[in-house]
Design a protein around this motif. Structure first.
Motif, mmCIF file in Angstrom:
data_model
loop_
_atom_site.group_PDB
_atom_site.id
_atom_site.type_symbol
_atom_site.label_atom_id
_atom_site.label_comp_id
_atom_site.label_asym_id
_atom_site.label_seq_id
_atom_site.Cartn_x
_atom_site.Cartn_y
_atom_site.Cartn_z
ATOM 1 N N HIS A 260 0.843 -1.191 0.000
ATOM 2 C CA HIS A 260 0.000 0.000 0.000
ATOM 3 C C HIS A 260 0.879 1.241 0.000
ATOM 4 C CE1 HIS A 260 -3.721 -2.257 0.743
ATOM 5 N NE2 HIS A 260 -2.997 -2.998 1.534
ATOM 6 N N THR A 261 0.506 2.213 -0.779
ATOM 7 C CA THR A 261 1.256 3.471 -0.868
ATOM 8 C C THR A 261 0.552 4.621 -0.159
ATOM 9 O OG1 THR A 261 0.189 3.950 -2.979
ATOM 10 C CG2 THR A 261 2.303 2.813 -3.062
ATOM 11 N N ASP A 262 -0.690 4.457 0.202
ATOM 12 C CA ASP A 262 -1.441 5.534 0.861
ATOM 13 C C ASP A 262 -1.251 5.435 2.371
ATOM 14 O OD1 ASP A 262 -4.749 4.004 0.818
ATOM 15 O OD2 ASP A 262 -2.737 3.129 0.933
ATOM 16 N N VAL A 263 -0.002 5.593 2.811
ATOM 17 C CA VAL A 263 0.300 5.483 4.242
ATOM 18 C C VAL A 263 -0.377 6.608 5.015
ATOM 19 C CG1 VAL A 263 2.174 5.413 5.945
ATOM 20 C CG2 VAL A 263 2.485 4.376 3.695
ATOM 21 N N ALA A 264 -0.386 7.789 4.451
ATOM 22 C CA ALA A 264 -0.966 8.923 5.163
ATOM 23 C C ALA A 264 -2.466 8.749 5.371
ATOM 24 C CB ALA A 264 -0.685 10.213 4.394
ATOM 25 N N VAL A 265 -3.164 8.268 4.350
ATOM 26 C CA VAL A 265 -4.608 8.092 4.461
ATOM 27 C C VAL A 265 -4.924 7.025 5.495
ATOM 28 C CG1 VAL A 265 -6.705 7.451 3.217
ATOM 29 C CG2 VAL A 265 -4.972 8.863 2.103
ATOM 30 N N ARG A 266 -4.199 5.936 5.471
ATOM 31 C CA ARG A 266 -4.440 4.872 6.439
ATOM 32 C C ARG A 266 -4.089 5.323 7.848
ATOM 33 N NH1 ARG A 266 -1.388 0.861 6.268
ATOM 34 N NH2 ARG A 266 0.152 1.427 4.694
ATOM 35 N N GLY A 267 -3.048 6.144 7.969
ATOM 36 C CA GLY A 267 -2.702 6.650 9.290
ATOM 37 C C GLY A 267 -3.764 7.569 9.856
ATOM 38 N N MET A 268 -4.333 8.425 9.021
ATOM 39 C CA MET A 268 -5.407 9.303 9.471
ATOM 40 C C MET A 268 -6.635 8.502 9.892
ATOM 41 S SD MET A 268 -6.431 12.462 9.915
ATOM 42 C CE MET A 268 -5.490 13.562 8.857
ATOM 43 N N GLU A 269 -6.974 7.502 9.116
ATOM 44 C CA GLU A 269 -8.124 6.664 9.471
ATOM 45 C C GLU A 269 -7.866 5.891 10.755
ATOM 46 O OE1 GLU A 269 -8.675 4.234 6.056
ATOM 47 O OE2 GLU A 269 -9.625 5.826 4.861
ATOM 48 N N ALA A 270 -6.631 5.413 10.952
ATOM 49 C CA ALA A 270 -6.303 4.693 12.186
ATOM 50 C C ALA A 270 -6.379 5.621 13.393
ATOM 51 C CB ALA A 270 -4.909 4.073 12.071
ATOM 52 N N TRP A 271 -5.948 6.869 13.226
ATOM 53 C CA TRP A 271 -6.035 7.848 14.316
ATOM 54 C C TRP A 271 -7.485 8.085 14.731
ATOM 55 C CZ3 TRP A 271 -3.433 10.773 17.794
ATOM 56 C CH2 TRP A 271 -4.007 11.976 18.233
ATOM 57 N N GLU A 272 -8.360 8.232 13.750
ATOM 58 C CA GLU A 272 -9.772 8.456 14.047
ATOM 59 C C GLU A 272 -10.407 7.220 14.666
ATOM 60 O OE1 GLU A 272 -11.331 11.204 13.961
ATOM 61 O OE2 GLU A 272 -9.749 12.407 13.039
ATOM 62 N N ARG A 273 -10.076 6.034 14.166
ATOM 63 C CA ARG A 273 -10.648 4.811 14.723
ATOM 64 C C ARG A 273 -10.196 4.587 16.157
ATOM 65 N NH1 ARG A 273 -8.944 2.300 9.956
ATOM 66 N NH2 ARG A 273 -7.446 1.109 11.174
ATOM 67 N N MET A 274 -8.942 4.868 16.430
ATOM 68 C CA MET A 274 -8.429 4.653 17.776
ATOM 69 C C MET A 274 -9.101 5.593 18.770
ATOM 70 S SD MET A 274 -4.499 4.832 19.197
ATOM 71 C CE MET A 274 -4.424 6.610 18.993
ATOM 72 N N ARG A 275 -9.239 6.859 18.423
ATOM 73 C CA ARG A 275 -9.846 7.826 19.341
ATOM 74 C C ARG A 275 -11.345 7.577 19.515
ATOM 75 N NH1 ARG A 275 -7.434 12.546 20.872
ATOM 76 N NH2 ARG A 275 -9.443 13.621 20.768
ATOM 77 N N SER A 276 -12.042 7.308 18.421
ATOM 78 C CA SER A 276 -13.477 7.069 18.541
ATOM 79 C C SER A 276 -13.763 5.774 19.292
ATOM 80 C CB SER A 276 -14.131 7.029 17.156
ATOM 81 O OG SER A 276 -13.582 5.978 16.370
ATOM 82 N N GLY A 277 -12.967 4.727 19.022
ATOM 83 C CA GLY A 277 -13.159 3.479 19.740
ATOM 84 C C GLY A 277 -12.814 3.600 21.212
ATOM 85 N N ALA A 278 -11.751 4.340 21.536
ATOM 86 C CA ALA A 278 -11.396 4.551 22.936
ATOM 87 C C ALA A 278 -12.488 5.328 23.667
ATOM 88 C CB ALA A 278 -10.055 5.281 23.033
ATOM 89 N N SER A 279 -13.124 6.274 22.995
ATOM 90 C CA SER A 279 -14.222 7.021 23.623
ATOM 91 C C SER A 279 -15.385 6.105 23.964
ATOM 92 C CB SER A 279 -14.691 8.149 22.695
ATOM 93 O OG SER A 279 -13.639 9.052 22.426
ATOM 94 N N LYS A 280 -15.685 5.142 23.087
ATOM 95 C CA LYS A 280 -16.761 4.197 23.367
ATOM 96 C C LYS A 280 -16.413 3.294 24.544
ATOM 97 C CE LYS A 280 -18.280 4.121 18.526
ATOM 98 N NZ LYS A 280 -18.458 3.271 17.321
ATOM 99 N N LEU A 281 -15.158 2.850 24.609
ATOM 100 C CA LEU A 281 -14.746 1.989 25.720
ATOM 101 C C LEU A 281 -14.782 2.745 27.045
ATOM 102 C CD1 LEU A 281 -11.722 0.068 24.149
ATOM 103 C CD2 LEU A 281 -14.069 -0.734 24.405
ATOM 104 N N MET A 282 -14.413 4.018 27.014
ATOM 105 C CA MET A 282 -14.368 4.799 28.247
ATOM 106 C C MET A 282 -15.752 5.104 28.800
ATOM 107 S SD MET A 282 -11.244 7.394 27.259
ATOM 108 C CE MET A 282 -11.404 8.360 28.762
ATOM 109 N N GLN A 283 -16.785 4.927 28.001
ATOM 110 C CA GLN A 283 -18.137 5.112 28.519
ATOM 111 C C GLN A 283 -18.534 4.015 29.491
ATOM 112 O OE1 GLN A 283 -20.772 5.485 25.163
ATOM 113 N NE2 GLN A 283 -19.795 7.359 24.409
ATOM 114 N N LYS A 284 -17.898 2.847 29.381
ATOM 115 C CA LYS A 284 -18.172 1.731 30.287
ATOM 116 C C LYS A 284 -17.003 1.459 31.231
ATOM 117 C CE LYS A 284 -22.315 0.372 29.025
ATOM 118 N NZ LYS A 284 -23.448 0.277 29.987
#
Length: 370
Positions: A260-284
């Motif tokens: 894969h050559t779109d490292v930046a796009v995948r990194g941005m998506e991983a950043w958003e997934r990590m933060r949004s998923g962590a927010s859901k976990l922190m609710q419980k």
């Protein structure tokens, strides 16, 4: 010949007028358009740096915290059972187990992407105040306002690395989440791991290096004390059975793929997934942070280790007030001044700082790599 200050104001007024006209006719080609970074409601408000004697903003109001404390005190005085829900009773929240795997996989992918990006982009950090700048050359904005800084408040730049873009927040790893808190004498015996990883472990991920206790019978709360009856029952189910681990393996394989050559796009998506998923976990799964420092503990109540080095920590014996944490405490974003054209080689000047934008350092790196 006009004085220097008047000339700078005239040039700035001309720049604003040119930018306004360009925005009207739709041919804005300026390097730093005011339409994108103008002051007012268009520009978002970024969290300001707290002073040494300031406490972090509370997620729950102080009046609500006092009301809850009074209610818990009355319940402790009444000898009766309090029904606990997962994860307070030691059991896992089944619907959050896939999210824990996604957060852990996103973190792995994020660090892999950032490690590739920092090889081609310069990172600078101020040796006095710790401000970070992504791109070359570093800016000339005079915002270094701490004790020992130069009189002109210019930054003293030095070469930075990945830890300045993605600061690591650690937490004590707990074998039993419902057990007692870590004491000061146990501080060297308990492992410290990234707080996001500890959150994922408590939410259902099994890592052999960091074992954790999985309960199969709930704990009970009687008169404010947690009673564990699980030791009376045999453990017939193996740890980790029933957890879908294929998600983690597939995401790791995708992360380290070189096709894969779109490292930046995948990194941005991983950043958003990590933060949004962590927010859901922190609710419980409760996460606590200290009000005056960056210490974080993934547990309903903080530990008792006296390691706080914040303002006047001697008066508190190294223990400051614990409070509810936010996702920014768990994954702190480092805001930097955004450079629109990295190839121009022009520095950001102090006179136009009102018209510059700011982004998290990770996001700024993605924009510069495209």
């Amino acid at each position: 010949m006009l004085p220097r200050r008047i000339r700078s104001l005239v040039n700035l007024q001309d720049l604003i007028m040119q930018n306004s006209n360009a925005n009207i006719i739709g041919i804005n080609k300026l390097k730093h358009p005011c339409g994108m970074y103008a002051t007012g409601s268009i520009r978002p408000e970024f969290p300001r740096k707290l002073k040494k004697n300031e406490r972090k903003p509370l997620v729950t109001s102080i009046n609500e915290l006092k009301r809850l404390a009074r209610r818990e005190k009355k319940q402790r005085q009444m000898v009766k059972e309090k029904i606990l829900r997962p994860p307070e009773n030691g059991l896992l929240v089944k619907e959050l187990i896939p999210i824990a795997h996604e957060v852990y996989a996103a973190r792995t992918e994020l660090f892999a992407s950032v490690s590739k990006i920092v090889e081609s982009i310069s990172i600078y950090t101020c040796s006095l105040c710790g401000e970070v700048h992504v791109g070359h050359p570093p800016h000339k904005i005079r915002t270094c306002n701490i004790a020992g800084s130069p009189a002109n408040k210019e930054h003293t730049w030095s070469i930075g690395d990945m830890k300045h873009v993605l600061p690591l927040v650690e937490s004590f790893h707990l074998y039993d989440r419902v057990g007692r808190a870590v004491s000061h004498n146990e501080r060297l015996e308990v492992d410290r791991i990234p707080a996001v990883v500890e959150l994922c472990i408590q939410a259902g991920i099994d890592i052999p290096e960091y074992p954790t206790r999985r309960r199969f019978f709930p704990a009970y709360n009687i008169a404010g004390k947690v009673i564990d009856f699980e030791k009376r029952f045999p453990k017939e189910v193996a740890t980790g059975k029933g957890i879908d681990t294929w998600i983690l393996g597939s995401m790791k394989a995708y992360c380290f793929s070189d096709i894969h050559t779109d490292v930046a796009v995948r990194g941005m998506e991983a950043w958003e997934r990590m933060r949004s998923g962590a927010s859901k976990l922190m609710q419980k799964y409760a996460v606590q942070t200290r009000g005056y420092c960056s210490e974080v503990q993934v547990v309903p109540k903080g530990h008792r280790v006296r390691n706080c080095q914040a303002y006047k920590h001697q008066m508190w014996d190294g223990q400051r007030a614990w409070q509810e944490a936010t996702v920014d405490d768990l994954v702190p974003p480092v805001y930097v001044w955004h450079v629109q054209d990295l190839k121009s080689g022009k520095q950001l000047v102090n006179d136009l700082k009102r018209y510059y934008g700011m982004l998290p350092a990770v996001c700024s790196g993605w924009c510069k790599s495209n």
